[in-house]
Scaffold this active site. Structure first.
Site, PDB file in Angstrom:
ATOM      1  CG  HIS A 157      -1.662  -1.297   1.402  1.00 38.80           C
ATOM      2  ND1 HIS A 157      -1.170  -2.299   2.228  1.00 38.80           N
ATOM      3  CD2 HIS A 157      -2.796  -1.785   0.854  1.00 38.80           C
ATOM      4  CE1 HIS A 157      -1.974  -3.327   2.174  1.00 38.80           C
ATOM      5  NE2 HIS A 157      -2.961  -3.062   1.359  1.00 38.80           N
TER       6      HIS A 157
HETATM    7  S1  FES Z   1       1.827  -0.644   3.206  1.00 40.40           S
HETATM    8 FE1  FES Z   1       0.221  -1.977   3.696  1.00 40.40          FE
HETATM    9  S2  FES Z   1       1.261  -3.753   4.354  1.00 40.40           S
HETATM   10 FE2  FES Z   1       2.842  -2.364   3.928  1.00 40.40          FE
END
Ligand code: FES
Length: 192
Positions: A157
């Site tokens: 993410h």
């Molecule tokens: S940014 Fe979501 S698990 Fe690493």
């Protein structure tokens, strides 16, 4: 009652109802075994369980700029021999710029600030960093030498960590945690 059922009972074959009782009884027996086993296991930790409590890692082959990922208690642990430039970059960061100002280092005070020294292996070993390689957002394994801050990047993410493993951008809430570790010699690190 149908003619067929009457015939089955007469011959002593199990009826559908008998069959259900049998299968239910078997499931209960299996369940009891599954519940009992962990208790027995907890009372008798075997050699492999004890060995996992701590591991020793030879880091003699790690030149500055190189890193190693080892497995400890089922988790990846990043060990990095940072270059002088990487240490310098991390040192230049003001605490006010940090998303998470806490060191998250199990070897020092729980409230210690996230200075570069507090994140590293300490005085004289500032170049070494040892961290649990599990993104503090949802647990993906971040990629080394990546991201906007030259440290680690979690592609799941988009969390960016700096060269001291501190979260700088993205959804991860806290710095990558530093586990308990110690140098048992100049080239061997014991984790745990
Ligand atoms: S940014 Fe979501 S698990 Fe690493």
């Amino acid at each position: 009652m149908s003619e067929h059922e009457t015939h089955s009972e007469t011959l002593g074959e199990p009826t559908r109802r008998d069959f259900l009782y049998l299968t239910t009884g078997m499931a209960a027996a299996v369940g009891a075994v599954a519940v009992a086993w962990p208790f027995i296991d907890q009372m008798r930790p075997d050699a492999s369980t004890l060995a996992l409590a701590s591991i020793e890692v030879d880091v003699s082959a790690l030149e500055p700029g190189m890193s190693l990922t080892v497995k400890w208690r089922g988790k990846p642990v990043f060990i990095r021999n940072r270059t002088a430039q990487e240490v310098e970059e991390a040192n230049a960061v003001q605490l006010a710029e940090l998303k998470d100002p806490i060191a998250r280092n199990d070897n020092i005070d729980a409230a210690a600030e996230a200075t570069d020294l507090a994140r590293s292996a300490g005085e004289g070993k500032e170049n070494w960093i040892v961290m649990i390689g599990s993104c503090t957002h949802l647990g993906c394994v971040p990629l080394g030498q990546s991201g906007d801050f030259g440290g680690w990047f979690c592609p799941c993410h988009g969390s960016h960590y700096d060269t001291a493993g501190r979260i700088r951008r993205g959804p991860a809430p806290t710095n990558l945690p530093v586990p308990t570790f110690t140098f048992t010699s100049d080239t061997v690190i014991q984790i745990g």
